[in-house]
Enzyme design. Sequence first.
Site, PDB file in Angstrom:
ATOM      1  N   ASN A 103       0.877  -1.320  -0.008  1.00 38.36           N
ATOM      2  CA  ASN A 103      -0.118   0.071  -0.033  1.00 38.36           C
ATOM      3  C   ASN A 103       0.937   1.405   0.121  1.00 38.36           C
ATOM      4  O   ASN A 103       0.568   2.171   0.634  1.00 38.36           O
ATOM      5  CB  ASN A 103      -1.143  -0.010   1.103  1.00 38.36           C
ATOM      6  CG  ASN A 103      -2.233  -0.781   0.849  1.00 38.36           C
ATOM      7  OD1 ASN A 103      -2.918  -0.456  -0.193  1.00 38.36           O
ATOM      8  ND2 ASN A 103      -2.797  -1.624   1.779  1.00 38.36           N
ATOM      9  N   ASP A 149       2.282  -3.265  -5.225  1.00 40.49           N
ATOM     10  CA  ASP A 149       2.583  -4.781  -4.683  1.00 40.49           C
ATOM     11  C   ASP A 149       4.098  -4.909  -4.948  1.00 40.49           C
ATOM     12  O   ASP A 149       4.563  -4.623  -6.177  1.00 40.49           O
ATOM     13  CB  ASP A 149       1.828  -5.712  -5.305  1.00 40.49           C
ATOM     14  CG  ASP A 149       0.400  -5.636  -5.102  1.00 40.49           C
ATOM     15  OD1 ASP A 149      -0.171  -6.196  -3.999  1.00 40.49           O
ATOM     16  OD2 ASP A 149      -0.344  -4.873  -5.883  1.00 40.49           O
ATOM     17  N   ASP A 164      -8.692  -6.751  -7.989  1.00 37.76           N
ATOM     18  CA  ASP A 164      -8.141  -5.484  -8.320  1.00 37.76           C
ATOM     19  C   ASP A 164      -6.547  -5.521  -8.369  1.00 37.76           C
ATOM     20  O   ASP A 164      -5.990  -4.575  -8.976  1.00 37.76           O
ATOM     21  CB  ASP A 164      -8.682  -4.282  -7.490  1.00 37.76           C
ATOM     22  CG  ASP A 164      -8.752  -4.594  -6.093  1.00 37.76           C
ATOM     23  OD1 ASP A 164      -8.130  -5.660  -5.645  1.00 37.76           O
ATOM     24  OD2 ASP A 164      -9.631  -3.687  -5.547  1.00 37.76           O
ATOM     25  N   HIS A 165      -5.857  -6.400  -7.615  1.00 43.70           N
ATOM     26  CA  HIS A 165      -4.504  -6.404  -8.093  1.00 43.70           C
ATOM     27  C   HIS A 165      -3.973  -7.705  -8.707  1.00 43.70           C
ATOM     28  O   HIS A 165      -4.739  -8.424  -9.109  1.00 43.70           O
ATOM     29  CB  HIS A 165      -3.700  -6.764  -6.661  1.00 43.70           C
ATOM     30  CG  HIS A 165      -4.052  -5.812  -5.471  1.00 43.70           C
ATOM     31  ND1 HIS A 165      -3.202  -5.041  -5.035  1.00 43.70           N
ATOM     32  CD2 HIS A 165      -5.126  -5.489  -4.646  1.00 43.70           C
ATOM     33  CE1 HIS A 165      -3.609  -4.279  -3.844  1.00 43.70           C
ATOM     34  NE2 HIS A 165      -4.778  -4.484  -3.989  1.00 43.70           N
TER      35      HIS A 165
END
Length: 276
Positions: A163, A232, A261-262
């Site tokens: 994050n 990430d 969403d990643h």
Amino acid sequence: MGVKLNCPAIANSAMKIATFNVNGVNGRLPRLLEWLAESRPDIACLQETRTGDASFPVDAIASAGYGAIWHGQPRHHGVAILARGEVPLQVRRGLPGDEGDAQARYLEARAKGITVASIYLPNGNPASTPKYDYKIKWMRRLFDYSRERLKLEEPLVLAGDYNVIPAEADVHNPELWRSDALFLPETRARWRTLTHLGLTDAIRATTDDPGVYTFWDYQAGAWQKNNGIRIDHLLLSPQAADRLVTAGIDKHVRAWERPSDHVPVWIELDLEQSGA
DNA sequence: ATGACATTTGCAAAATGA
């Protein structure tokens, strides 16, 4: 290690280590299994499993050929480590430094001869609330713990959803993220303390290209417009970084049906290599 | 500033995310 007269090909000794924020390991199970079959990582660190310990899909993952350990929490957070053909040996469950922290965000294991951690660093939004204080404290705890672990002078991979947007090149439109907890100057300063310890950002060790993203919001057509961010990361100890062969991002996974969403991010290490 | 969209539990709608 002895000298090998017949130097093995890199393909024989390369170890693939990946990180993937699945955004719900049960809801995303078909996508996870498809990706494991396609990518075949030796080790996979998962984040946002979003389910309790009793409902982790250990059987389905075992059927795919992977052993697993996990640190779950109903609804939110949750991390896991998978290894192909073996069950990882747990080293640590939970990040030291705050006995009152009950959120499932850190898991560390040994598998296939290397130590890896699966990290789900707090988001911290909105930035004017205690959520941001928790994020910064968590980053300080990660710094303190990483500094101790680096004293072992061994290959170590700290992989996960940090994050943190490290730099302007890692966000499609920096101006829209200026006051966001993922991009605030203090967040990026705490990130730099990690790299200053000697940890290497694997993607940035292999490319200087801007626009290399790992997350696209579900909303407002972010994927279609390539409004992404790079959050990430795999941070490598010097002993791991010196064995880095390649790094990559499985961007195409974001276009699959009902995706996270990643997307997965991965490295290949040549552990047979002596390093620097 | 809000909501857009998607997840979880639990079976409605709240909490959370980035």
